[in-house]
Design a protein around this motif. Sequence first.
Motif, short mmCIF file in Angstrom:
data_model
loop_
_atom_site.label_atom_id
_atom_site.label_comp_id
_atom_site.label_asym_id
_atom_site.label_seq_id
_atom_site.Cartn_x
_atom_site.Cartn_y
_atom_site.Cartn_z
N UNK A 1 -21.19 -12.03 27.15
CA UNK A 1 -22.08 -13.17 27.38
C UNK A 1 -23.16 -12.78 28.46
N UNK B 1 -27.35 -12.67 28.04
CA UNK B 1 -28.78 -12.96 29.08
C UNK B 1 -29.63 -11.86 29.26
N UNK C 1 -20.80 -23.71 23.19
CA UNK C 1 -20.11 -23.56 24.70
C UNK C 1 -19.06 -23.95 24.73
N UNK D 1 -31.51 -18.21 24.59
CA UNK D 1 -31.95 -17.94 25.75
C UNK D 1 -33.74 -17.86 25.83
N UNK E 1 -22.04 -19.84 32.96
CA UNK E 1 -21.52 -18.50 32.65
C UNK E 1 -22.82 -17.46 32.98
N UNK E 2 -24.06 -17.68 32.57
CA UNK E 2 -25.30 -17.08 32.17
C UNK E 2 -26.16 -17.07 33.54
N UNK E 3 -26.22 -16.06 33.86
CA UNK E 3 -27.29 -15.91 35.36
C UNK E 3 -28.17 -14.88 35.02
N UNK E 4 -29.33 -14.93 34.76
CA UNK E 4 -30.43 -13.97 34.41
C UNK E 4 -30.94 -13.40 35.46
#
Lengths: 254, 174, 430
Positions: free
Chosen positions: A13, A17, A39, B20, B39-42
């Motif tokens: 995951x 990103x 999701x 994304x 859950x995703x932080x860029x």
Amino acid sequence: MPKPPVWLLYVLIASAAFCRPAFAIFSDDQARQGVAELRQQVQTLGERVDNLARAQVTQSNDLERLREEMRRLTGRIEELQYKLEQIEKRQRDFYLDLDARLTALGAGATGSAAPAATPPAQPTTQGAPASSGNAKADFDAALGKLQSRDAKGALAAFQDFLRQHPNDPQIPQAHFWAGTAALQLKEYETARRHFARVVFDHPKHELAPDAMLGLANALQGMGDEVGSIDMLKRLVERHPNTPAGQVARQRLGR
Amino acid sequence: MKKLLTPAVFCLGIILSACSSTGTVEEGTGSVEDRNVGAVTTVTPTSPRSAALAALRDPNSPLSKRSIYFDFDSYVVKPEFQSLVQAHGRFLAQNPDFKVLIQGNADERGSREYNLALGQKRAEAVKNALLTFGAREDQVEAVSLGEEKPICTDRTEECYAQNRRADILYSGEF
Amino acid sequence: MRGFAHHLFHWRLVVTLLLATCAALPARAQLTVEITGAGGQRIPIAIPYLAGEELLPTPISQIVGQDLAKSGIFQLVDVGLLRLPEDQIPDYANLAARGADAVLAGSATVLGAGQYEVRVRVFDTRRQADLGGILYRFTPSQTRATAHRIADFVYEKLTGIPGYFASRLAYVVKQGNRYELRISEADGSNSVPALISQEPIISPTWSPDGTKVAYVSFEAKKPIVYVHELATGQRRVVANFKGSNSAPAFSPDGQSIALALTRDGISQIYLVPVMGGTPVRLSRSHAIDTEPVFSPDGRHIYFTSDRGGSPQIYRMPASGGAAERITFEGEYNVSPDVSSDGKLLTFVTRNQGRYQVALLDLQTRQQLILSDSTRDESPSFAPNGRMIVYASEFGGRGSLFAVSTDGKVRLRLSAEGADVREPAWGPLPR
């Protein structure tokens, strides 16, 4: 044990990103819908992994409890095995001793070493005056108690025999076995009295040397070291070539 | 389990990274500005390590709890401590450069060396649970302090209970 | 593979190394001895002053007398100011009349250049016999050691068994958060620190030649086994593997160390070369195996295991393999030590909630409880197998005790203001 790859999930995951492809395969609506579904799936899978992990912790706890139980059982087996060995050894020693004494007895007047060969109802004709059938049965019963390691019962039975059949030819034997039973019970004074009757009333009896040895043991048990040694010396003097005499000589030699 | 999950998770990763491209993650109550949702932080203004450290120190986080208590003569992680261990296992999975030392303890009754071995069993129980919840073998070392470092020295059952314990220590903390 | 903990982090290293031979240090917590148990029949012996004793730095006859009296086997007979050189025939009748069955005659001479000489001779006053003599040359710092050797000589002449007075003890003293590994004389006196640490030290054990002590130190926040050279103060890590490293025991040849490692999970017994190296696993169980100790012939290892549900003493071949259970009485038998003749086993047993020193005759299986206290730990045989030192509690603190293997003599080696524990009795000097 396989580890649920929770970390893999997070790593992928996270890597997602950082990766930014410049093209889009799907239309925005499709993509949004797809993302929402995925999701949902990720969440479901994550929950499944967590549940599995929890189940695994429970299982390994169960495994530890089972091991504990197995260790407990192993210990129990070790202890029982040890006890069995002890009992076997004691029994062997006891029978060796009894066998030797019965052999010695069998060579004598009454033939009580083979009671089965002589039906109790039929009076024996060997030797001088025979035991009455009743007395013979009582004597054998008492000896049987000693044989089955019931020293207390045997002592009582022999003492009964002595009271009820005061003129029986097996009186010396009864005193001897009563003394032996008392010695096993560590009732040294009682043992001394019974052995003394054999030694002093029937000095020529074939059991006299063994009775002298028993008397020496009883005296030692009572703490009378001098008397015990004195008895051993007299035994060597009087019966040098009997097994009891040899044991006495060996003991004095040390 | 591993075989089943890996392809699914792998595909998810690819698809998510494709999506994304939109630059926003719109779902639930989260807005574009709220970087903590999902859950995703860029974008992370601070380094991941310091953020992780902050999480470890946050008194409201389950990660701030580091002690697992055991029953008398017992070496299994009780259900009430599983979520604590789970939180640390997940944290270690997410932060692969973090390492922990688990120190097992025992109450003072009996042989020091045997108690050392009993403390080790408690540390191993926590270690195995951490691995189950995602930590790597080389991130976790289980050791024992036996009866040597009691946090309570009275000879009472309450006190002995406090010493039947395993502590999770992060590298740099000890 | 070494545990990462040792590599990755900076320890607040608070270990001070000291030379064990540095006798100039005043020992702050001197141990005293008192006889608390009544002995059986004791040999009455007269130990008059040595001729020329006033020339010595320390009065030797006094130390010899103390040693013999503390063994519980001898009773000192006062002969006032009598002096009896070893080259004269003693007045047997007079000594016997005073109640002495034996007498130690002797004289001291100054050789110059810081050297002294002492000659002694033991006489049997009842049989009017000369039992033999011995001569020692020594420097002032060796005076006490020489006195202990003379006491050993007398002990052996009169009992037929080697003594133990010239051997040493290792033990741990805790004061607050300060831990000291100390080396003392056999009665606990004149101790000097070998190691001072802010973290616990446990399980000291002697090398067969008495030059080294192995122990477990927690200075790196986990138990690690060290070997410490007493003469130089140099020490070396022999086991720092992943997990815990503990319970060292030297093999009789001094070449290897048996210990407990947890590198494979639960505590198991391994063998490592004394210089460090790859460990060989000796025990294989799904239970705790720890506290190994070699039989004196080196063929067996006795150890503690709870493979039977409760901790008990087992024995396995020194090369590993099937283990045989040794203890069967009670549900908690730990911390074994074997006597030098290999015939006796001492350990701690839990007896109605009390932890006590037990003695097992390995041939007859007769078991005896030697102490009447409640929190005994770490029993260790004297080199002659006649005494056992152990830690127990006295006045709320850890204290050392010694008990004879017949249970008749018991001594307390007490220390003021300190918590004393983990004694290990060393070998006689060679």
